[in-house]
Enzyme design. Sequence first.
Site, PDB file in Angstrom:
ATOM      1  N   SER A 207       0.850  -1.196   0.000  1.00 34.52           N
ATOM      2  CA  SER A 207       0.000   0.000   0.000  1.00 34.52           C
ATOM      3  C   SER A 207       0.881   1.240   0.000  1.00 34.52           C
ATOM      4  O   SER A 207       2.073   1.161  -0.283  1.00 34.52           O
ATOM      5  CB  SER A 207      -0.931  -0.034   1.216  1.00 34.52           C
ATOM      6  OG  SER A 207      -1.936   0.943   1.086  1.00 34.52           O
ATOM      7  N   ASN A 208       0.307   2.396   0.292  1.00 33.33           N
ATOM      8  CA  ASN A 208       1.092   3.638   0.300  1.00 33.33           C
ATOM      9  C   ASN A 208       0.610   4.557   1.410  1.00 33.33           C
ATOM     10  O   ASN A 208      -0.278   4.202   2.175  1.00 33.33           O
ATOM     11  CB  ASN A 208       1.018   4.319  -1.075  1.00 33.33           C
ATOM     12  CG  ASN A 208      -0.415   4.627  -1.450  1.00 33.33           C
ATOM     13  OD1 ASN A 208      -1.089   5.407  -0.793  1.00 33.33           O
ATOM     14  ND2 ASN A 208      -0.900   3.988  -2.504  1.00 33.33           N
ATOM     15  N   ARG A 209       1.184   5.748   1.477  1.00 29.81           N
ATOM     16  CA  ARG A 209       0.962   6.627   2.634  1.00 29.81           C
ATOM     17  C   ARG A 209      -0.281   7.499   2.552  1.00 29.81           C
ATOM     18  O   ARG A 209      -0.491   8.360   3.393  1.00 29.81           O
ATOM     19  CB  ARG A 209       2.160   7.564   2.799  1.00 29.81           C
ATOM     20  CG  ARG A 209       3.435   6.876   3.182  1.00 29.81           C
ATOM     21  CD  ARG A 209       4.529   7.918   3.379  1.00 29.81           C
ATOM     22  NE  ARG A 209       5.821   7.298   3.558  1.00 29.81           N
ATOM     23  CZ  ARG A 209       6.215   6.748   4.696  1.00 29.81           C
ATOM     24  NH1 ARG A 209       5.428   6.753   5.747  1.00 29.81           N
ATOM     25  NH2 ARG A 209       7.408   6.205   4.787  1.00 29.81           N
TER      26      ARG A 209
END
Length: 401
Positions: A207-209
């Site tokens: 995933s990402n931030r």
Amino acid sequence: MLAGKTVLLGVSGGIAAYKAVAVCSQLVQRGAEVHVLMTSAATRFVTPLTFQAISGHPVLTDLLTEQHYGHVDHVHLAHRADLMVIAPATANLLARLAAGQADDPVTALALAVRCPVLVAPAMEPNMYAHPATQANIARLRQYGYHILEPAEGRMASGRYGKGRLPEPEAIVAAAMDLLRPRDLEGRRVLVTAGPTREPLDPVRFLSNRSTGKMGYAIARAAAARGAEVVLVSGPTALPDPPGVEIVRVESALEMHREVMARADWLEVAVGAAAVADWRPAVYHEQKMKKQDGPLVVELVRNPDIMADLGARKRPGQVLVAFAAETTDLDSHARQKLTSKNADLVVANDVTEPGSGFGTDTNRVRIYHRDGREEALPLLTKDEVADAILDRVAALLAGGNR
Ligand code: C5P
């Protein structure tokens, strides 16, 4: 954001009156001219001097004392008001508002204004649940008052229940919703927001931030401006924005499916989601076992949702893409205007302090299809949302052909 707006803040006599001080302060900080009206019970909890110092204006506590504005004060203020906020509204005040009484500055102004009125009830949970109070609230809704539901939680008495005044930030956000122009009335707007999760196995994902804040702010603002909004959101910790249909998804493929199902429906699409560009080529049905040595995971490309929308864009549709970059902002943003067939690209340098993931602010540049480029100052994400929607509304009004 509220510059040039006159807001009347009515305070009645409940313990939560202290929170109205923060509401007053936040409205003033956003540029509003705030005039405070208090019932006499409210003055027993917080002094008028506090509100006067924060608002910079005299506080009305009694209809029958000397007039501050040279006219009958409540008439003068009623005509100037863009919005009236009543917080907290006690059970007693709700009853008097519902009966149309006008025996104190708060109820008198509520009758005299023609602007929207936001009422934030706060009281002991049994008082709130009582059929008399509920009937009063129902009647106020009929009259067109906007009711902000009380929150559930710990009360001043130490008990738990529904009746807490929402936090000042939530009251101010609801107030700002009512002050927005209704220039997207009936428009069909789709917003993507948040990260996506690309599963490796039942317990792991890539995933990402992204926190989803920017997309949620856009969805909320669009709904407040009258649009019919669908928010397709990856996993976030944010509450559902009011007045918005929310479709929660996990992966890019799910987000792609939900968005494309609405490709013909939408008039405006805003791609604020940080969609993962790749997903693991293989999904393991069982948890992958730890093994010695490195693990090689093959990744395959995800569909580009905005580009797919862009490819089937019909005249009149407006597409807004985001560009979060760490280098060469300009050229990347311009290139996205073409690669995604977008009308606007909102670009930000995510390495800059106060911009990008997880912050409440953003400094963006907006690239237009006609070559124009605008550099906006550091703004809150709510302000950025409205700045984007101002441009969307202008494109829609012009037919965007
Ligand atoms: O190409 P890039 O990922 O930098 O473009 C960002 C823009 O494209 C954002 O509006 C984002 O929501 C959208 N996007 C998308 N689907 C992808 C990747 C990005 O809709 N797979």
